[in-house]
Scaffold this motif. Structure first.
Motif, mmCIF file in Angstrom:
data_model
loop_
_atom_site.group_PDB
_atom_site.id
_atom_site.type_symbol
_atom_site.label_atom_id
_atom_site.label_comp_id
_atom_site.label_asym_id
_atom_site.label_seq_id
_atom_site.Cartn_x
_atom_site.Cartn_y
_atom_site.Cartn_z
ATOM 1 N N ALA A 129 0.876 -1.256 0.102
ATOM 2 C CA ALA A 129 0.068 0.153 0.046
ATOM 3 C C ALA A 129 0.989 1.362 0.033
ATOM 4 C CB ALA A 129 -0.840 0.067 1.177
ATOM 5 N N PHE A 130 2.051 1.211 0.624
ATOM 6 C CA PHE A 130 2.983 2.366 0.684
ATOM 7 C C PHE A 130 4.092 2.640 -0.277
ATOM 8 C CE2 PHE A 130 2.006 1.148 5.180
ATOM 9 C CZ PHE A 130 1.004 1.799 5.402
ATOM 10 N N ILE A 131 3.998 1.553 -1.196
ATOM 11 C CA ILE A 131 5.314 1.448 -1.984
ATOM 12 C C ILE A 131 5.349 2.190 -3.364
ATOM 13 C CG2 ILE A 131 4.601 -0.391 -3.570
ATOM 14 C CD1 ILE A 131 7.240 -1.690 -2.751
ATOM 15 N N SER A 132 4.075 2.882 -3.739
ATOM 16 C CA SER A 132 4.033 3.572 -4.959
ATOM 17 C C SER A 132 3.049 4.646 -4.847
ATOM 18 C CB SER A 132 3.791 2.663 -6.021
ATOM 19 O OG SER A 132 3.975 3.405 -7.413
ATOM 20 N N SER A 335 -3.382 -5.844 -6.504
ATOM 21 C CA SER A 335 -3.445 -4.472 -6.939
ATOM 22 C C SER A 335 -4.796 -3.641 -6.610
ATOM 23 C CB SER A 335 -3.154 -4.271 -8.339
ATOM 24 O OG SER A 335 -1.927 -4.943 -8.831
ATOM 25 N N PHE A 336 -5.742 -4.092 -6.666
ATOM 26 C CA PHE A 336 -7.030 -3.464 -6.288
ATOM 27 C C PHE A 336 -7.026 -3.327 -4.826
ATOM 28 C CE2 PHE A 336 -8.995 -5.017 -10.209
ATOM 29 C CZ PHE A 336 -9.526 -3.845 -10.687
ATOM 30 N N LEU A 337 -6.527 -4.366 -4.093
ATOM 31 C CA LEU A 337 -6.673 -4.141 -2.559
ATOM 32 C C LEU A 337 -5.596 -2.967 -2.008
ATOM 33 C CD1 LEU A 337 -5.229 -4.961 0.669
ATOM 34 C CD2 LEU A 337 -7.706 -4.975 0.096
ATOM 35 N N ALA A 338 -4.378 -2.845 -2.883
ATOM 36 C CA ALA A 338 -3.507 -2.133 -2.537
ATOM 37 C C ALA A 338 -4.050 -0.580 -2.757
ATOM 38 C CB ALA A 338 -1.957 -2.181 -3.449
ATOM 39 N N ARG A 339 -4.586 -0.260 -4.043
ATOM 40 C CA ARG A 339 -5.323 0.888 -4.328
ATOM 41 C C ARG A 339 -6.215 1.250 -3.262
ATOM 42 N NH1 ARG A 339 -7.697 1.649 -10.273
ATOM 43 N NH2 ARG A 339 -9.609 0.689 -9.480
ATOM 44 N N SER A 340 -7.001 0.284 -2.721
ATOM 45 C CA SER A 340 -7.931 0.749 -1.610
ATOM 46 C C SER A 340 -7.245 1.247 -0.480
ATOM 47 C CB SER A 340 -9.007 -0.451 -1.283
ATOM 48 O OG SER A 340 -9.850 -0.195 -0.315
ATOM 49 N N ALA A 341 -6.281 0.419 -0.166
ATOM 50 C CA ALA A 341 -5.616 0.512 1.387
ATOM 51 C C ALA A 341 -4.654 1.780 1.295
ATOM 52 C CB ALA A 341 -4.483 -0.507 1.503
ATOM 53 N N ALA A 342 -4.165 2.225 0.135
ATOM 54 C CA ALA A 342 -3.397 3.415 0.004
ATOM 55 C C ALA A 342 -4.260 4.721 0.188
ATOM 56 C CB ALA A 342 -2.825 3.626 -1.516
ATOM 57 N N ALA A 343 -5.604 4.578 0.216
ATOM 58 C CA ALA A 343 -6.362 5.895 0.473
ATOM 59 C C ALA A 343 -6.486 5.924 1.760
ATOM 60 C CB ALA A 343 -7.901 5.441 -0.019
ATOM 61 N N SER A 344 -6.112 5.001 2.715
ATOM 62 C CA SER A 344 -6.330 5.501 4.189
ATOM 63 C C SER A 344 -5.357 4.546 4.898
ATOM 64 C CB SER A 344 -7.638 5.044 4.581
ATOM 65 O OG SER A 344 -8.245 3.740 4.351
ATOM 66 N N PRO A 345 -4.117 5.400 5.125
ATOM 67 C CA PRO A 345 -2.948 4.378 5.677
ATOM 68 C C PRO A 345 -3.290 4.068 7.162
ATOM 69 C CG PRO A 345 -2.097 6.313 4.517
ATOM 70 C CD PRO A 345 -3.740 6.592 4.417
ATOM 71 N N SER A 347 -5.755 2.433 8.110
ATOM 72 C CA SER A 347 -6.550 1.450 8.262
ATOM 73 C C SER A 347 -5.872 0.283 7.098
ATOM 74 C CB SER A 347 -7.907 1.459 7.773
ATOM 75 O OG SER A 347 -7.985 2.031 6.362
ATOM 76 N N ALA A 348 -4.765 0.452 6.356
ATOM 77 C CA ALA A 348 -3.886 -0.249 5.685
ATOM 78 C C ALA A 348 -3.803 -1.812 6.307
ATOM 79 C CB ALA A 348 -2.817 0.309 5.109
ATOM 80 N N THR A 349 -3.213 -1.759 7.540
ATOM 81 C CA THR A 349 -2.936 -3.260 7.872
ATOM 82 C C THR A 349 -4.234 -3.964 8.276
ATOM 83 O OG1 THR A 349 -2.885 -2.434 10.207
ATOM 84 C CG2 THR A 349 -0.726 -2.412 8.942
ATOM 85 N N LEU A 350 -5.284 -3.349 8.612
ATOM 86 C CA LEU A 350 -6.690 -3.662 8.673
ATOM 87 C C LEU A 350 -7.137 -4.449 7.477
ATOM 88 C CD1 LEU A 350 -9.019 -4.633 10.343
ATOM 89 C CD2 LEU A 350 -10.132 -2.164 10.235
ATOM 90 N N LYS A 351 -7.101 -3.576 6.249
ATOM 91 C CA LYS A 351 -7.775 -4.066 5.275
ATOM 92 C C LYS A 351 -6.806 -5.316 4.601
ATOM 93 C CE LYS A 351 -9.715 0.072 3.391
ATOM 94 N NZ LYS A 351 -9.728 1.184 2.364
ATOM 95 N N PHE A 352 -5.435 -5.145 4.692
ATOM 96 C CA PHE A 352 -4.696 -6.251 4.167
ATOM 97 C C PHE A 352 -4.808 -7.733 5.153
ATOM 98 C CE2 PHE A 352 -2.423 -3.280 1.757
ATOM 99 C CZ PHE A 352 -1.997 -3.884 0.848
ATOM 100 N N GLY A 353 -5.050 -7.280 6.411
ATOM 101 C CA GLY A 353 -5.474 -8.283 7.376
ATOM 102 C C GLY A 353 -6.806 -8.975 7.072
#
Length: 420
Positions: A129-132, A335-345, A347-353
């Motif tokens: 989520a934070f890489i690009s 990639s879809f999940l990363a785009r969603s997670a990047a919108a709100s850092p 909650s990123a770990t929660l979304k990936f979890g």
């Protein structure tokens, strides 16, 4: 990219060594080494995956308080690697224990590994989520993930293919433990390297979202999240019918079929295929990439049904095509999940979890189905070889069809969000 692809890819390579061993060989290890019946194996794998999924969700919720940057995610990954590697070694050490308590040790150590792997998995996934800063960059990073995962799959399959077919059954436990002793230092070293790299060479900056964080933007990001979660439920619930049966397919295929390197061919396809998916990502939108990959998965699986019974070079080519297409679909999902997670850092770990929670819950159901399937056929007999092939093919075919149907619902959600 704020962090070198080499360091990111290396860390994912190390983590994937553990994952591929567990995904491809734990079922075989439990039935052929630990002595569990197929149904008991399926129940044990399912229960351990459910626990793993719950810990993914819990760790994802907790880590969001302080894993909000690349460096903090890498630090958490390095610490998690230590726990995961220790518990993996414990699971691989069954031959060191007396015969009458090996079943208990197998259960306890497998559960411990599932918990330990959550500590490694969630922060490592969150790095995406934070890489690009954009879709292309995140898709490129996801391709690096699956190139690295394919390379680790290649190492695992090359190392353990002789274990399946050549090593005497009484020596399989020792051989697996020796492999684990070689594998776990690599996982630790690559996780530590990424953390060191970010501590001393990081130039990371805040990652802006591709869609503004307005009400409309949030609706679009929710659509991305729903597509990722729905897709991973489908993929993880059905494709393991193929991947987990590969070990049995290779081990018990007629010796004149030339299928010893079927799993190796699939891994090569995953590595080489990501070079193509990187190019496709530059030319088309993410949704189009997703659909192309799903169609390729359907066609490669149909080819497998036709060609696999004859074995030979054709079966190895089909295996590589399966590796190309299945990893391409996973790249699009992440990639879809990363785009969603990047919108709100935050909650990123929660979304990936949440994504890995869904994935492992689906895999738990798949493990139960696998145990049922293996209990219904005598997979050691050449006469049931075609039945094994048909069972393997059913999972990816359904996955491709359902994922394509899911894109129709996704498009409706996006249109509705843009219309409000």
């Amino acid at each position: 990219m704020p962090v070198s692809r080499t360091a990111y890819g290396a860390a994912h390579f190390g983590k994937s060594l553990l994952w591929h061993c567990s995904a491809l060989f734990f079922a075989f290890y439990l039935t052929e080494v630990a002595g569990f019946s197929p149904k008991a194996m399926g129940a044990l794998l399912a229960g351990s995956l459910i626990l793993n999924a719950l810990f993914d969700l819990g760790i994802g919720a907790r880590l969001g308080r302080w894993v909000r940057t690349l460096e903090s995610a890498a630090k958490a990954q390095a610490l998690g690697a230590l726990v995961a590697c220790t518990t993996f070694l414990a699971f691989a050490s069954l031959f060191l224990w007396p015969q009458d308590i090996r079943a208990v040790i197998a259960v306890v150590s497998l559960i411990a590994f599932r918990i330990g792997y959550s500590c490694l998995d969630v922060p490592q996934n969150t790095i995406l989520a934070f890489i690009s800063r954009d879709d292309v960059g995140r898709t490129q990073a996801a391709s690096v993930r699956y190139m690295a995962a394919g390379a680790s799959l290649l190492i695992v399959t090359l190392s353990l293919a002789p274990w399946l077919t050549s090593v005497a059954p009484v020596k399989r436990a020792e051989a697996f433990f020796l492999f684990a002793l070689c594998l776990t230092p690599v996982t630790l070293a690559t996780a530590g390297f990424l953390w060191w790299r970010l501590r001393h060479h990081s130039t990371e900056a805040p990652v802006p979202t591709a869609v503004p964080n307005t009400a409309d933007g949030q609706s679009l990001h929710r659509a991305d999240l729903y597509l990722a979660l729905g897709s991973i439920l489908i993929y993880s619930g059905l494709v393991p019918l193929f991947t987990k049966l590969e070990a049995y397919f290779v081990a018990y295929a007629p010796r004149d079929q030339g299928l010893e390197y079927f799993m190796v061919a699939a891994a090569l396809g995953q590595v080489i295929g990501q070079l193509a998916w990187m190019q496709v990502a530059r030319q088309v939108q993410l949704l189009t990439l997703y659909r192309i990959a799903a169609l390729c998965l359907m066609m490669s699986t149909l080819a497998f049904m036709v060609i696999a019974p004859t074995g030979g070079l054709g079966a190895l080519v089909v295996a590589s095509l399966f590796g190309v297409s299945s990893s391409g679909l996973l790249t699009a999902i992440w990639s879809f999940l990363a785009r969603s997670a990047a919108a709100s850092p935050a909650s990123a770990t929660l979304k990936f979890g949440l994504l890995t929670f869904c994935s492992k819950m689906a895999q738990a159901g798949s493990a139960v189905a696998l145990g049922f399937v293996l209990s219904q056929i005598d997979y050691r007999r050449a006469e049931d070889f075609k039945t094994l092939i048909q069972t393997m093919a059913s999972g990816p075919l359904l996955t491709a069809a359902l994922c394509l149907a899911l894109t129709v619902l996704y498009s409706k959600l996006r249109r509705k969000a843009l219309a409000t």
